[in-house]
Design a protein around this motif. Sequence first.
Motif, PDB file in Angstrom:
ATOM      1  N   LEU A  13      12.169   0.935 -30.555  1.00 52.40           N
ATOM      2  CA  LEU A  13      13.285   1.253 -29.650  1.00 52.40           C
ATOM      3  C   LEU A  13      14.523   1.692 -30.445  1.00 52.40           C
ATOM      4  N   ARG A  14      14.804   1.021 -31.536  1.00 47.54           N
ATOM      5  CA  ARG A  14      15.943   1.378 -32.379  1.00 47.54           C
ATOM      6  C   ARG A  14      15.764   2.789 -32.950  1.00 47.54           C
ATOM      7  N   ALA A  15      14.552   3.095 -33.412  1.00 49.31           N
ATOM      8  CA  ALA A  15      14.281   4.430 -33.961  1.00 49.31           C
ATOM      9  C   ALA A  15      14.411   5.496 -32.878  1.00 49.31           C
ATOM     10  N   GLN A  16      13.973   5.175 -31.666  1.00 48.14           N
ATOM     11  CA  GLN A  16      14.070   6.116 -30.552  1.00 48.14           C
ATOM     12  C   GLN A  16      15.539   6.352 -30.188  1.00 48.14           C
ATOM     13  N   GLN A  17      16.361   5.311 -30.189  1.00 50.60           N
ATOM     14  CA  GLN A  17      17.791   5.456 -29.875  1.00 50.60           C
ATOM     15  C   GLN A  17      18.507   6.270 -30.949  1.00 50.60           C
ATOM     16  N   GLU A  46       5.807 -10.772 -34.240  1.00 53.00           N
ATOM     17  CA  GLU A  46       5.492  -9.490 -34.893  1.00 53.00           C
ATOM     18  C   GLU A  46       5.498  -8.344 -33.883  1.00 53.00           C
ATOM     19  N   LEU A  47       4.930  -8.588 -32.704  1.00 49.44           N
ATOM     20  CA  LEU A  47       4.917  -7.552 -31.664  1.00 49.44           C
ATOM     21  C   LEU A  47       6.326  -7.223 -31.193  1.00 49.44           C
ATOM     22  N   LEU A  48       7.133  -8.241 -30.964  1.00 43.90           N
ATOM     23  CA  LEU A  48       8.509  -8.011 -30.521  1.00 43.90           C
ATOM     24  C   LEU A  48       9.330  -7.294 -31.591  1.00 43.90           C
ATOM     25  N   THR A  49       9.106  -7.629 -32.846  1.00 42.87           N
ATOM     26  CA  THR A  49       9.807  -6.949 -33.943  1.00 42.87           C
ATOM     27  C   THR A  49       9.421  -5.480 -33.992  1.00 42.87           C
ATOM     28  N   GLU A  50       8.151  -5.210 -33.814  1.00 42.44           N
ATOM     29  CA  GLU A  50       7.688  -3.817 -33.823  1.00 42.44           C
ATOM     30  C   GLU A  50       8.289  -3.038 -32.649  1.00 42.44           C
TER      31      GLU A  50
END
Length: 134
Positions: A126-130, A117-121
């Motif tokens: 990171l995807r949203a930031q990119q 769950e932490l890694l998914t978050e």
Amino acid sequence: MLKGFKDFLMRGNVVDLAVAVVIGAAFTSIVTAFTNGLIKPLINTIGGSDAAKGLGFNILSANDATFLDFGGVINAAINFVLVAAVVYFVIVLPVKHIQERRKRGEEAGPTEPTDVELLTEIRDLLRAQQNRQG
């Protein structure tokens, strides 16, 4: 969803907030009405310099603004004790009992997020930031 809500409610700061709300709002008015309507008249029967005013006396006999109202102070103390007793026995004691059961392992406590769950978050952040940068 209900388990998450239960975990949220059982955190200490939420319980403290609930205690403050109960003391500050609803229950205080009930206790004040009880003590003003029933207890204070009994205290006032003891009297003072003027039995109509209650238990107390005027510092300056010609000035009613100098009346020391001992009955009012006793009434406020009774209010405090009644509110504190109800809050302790209705909110604090049951929550403390539940927390002790959790420590013994009889009841599940708030769940910690798993590594997945932490890694998914983190991945989603990171995807949203990119996407914002690109």
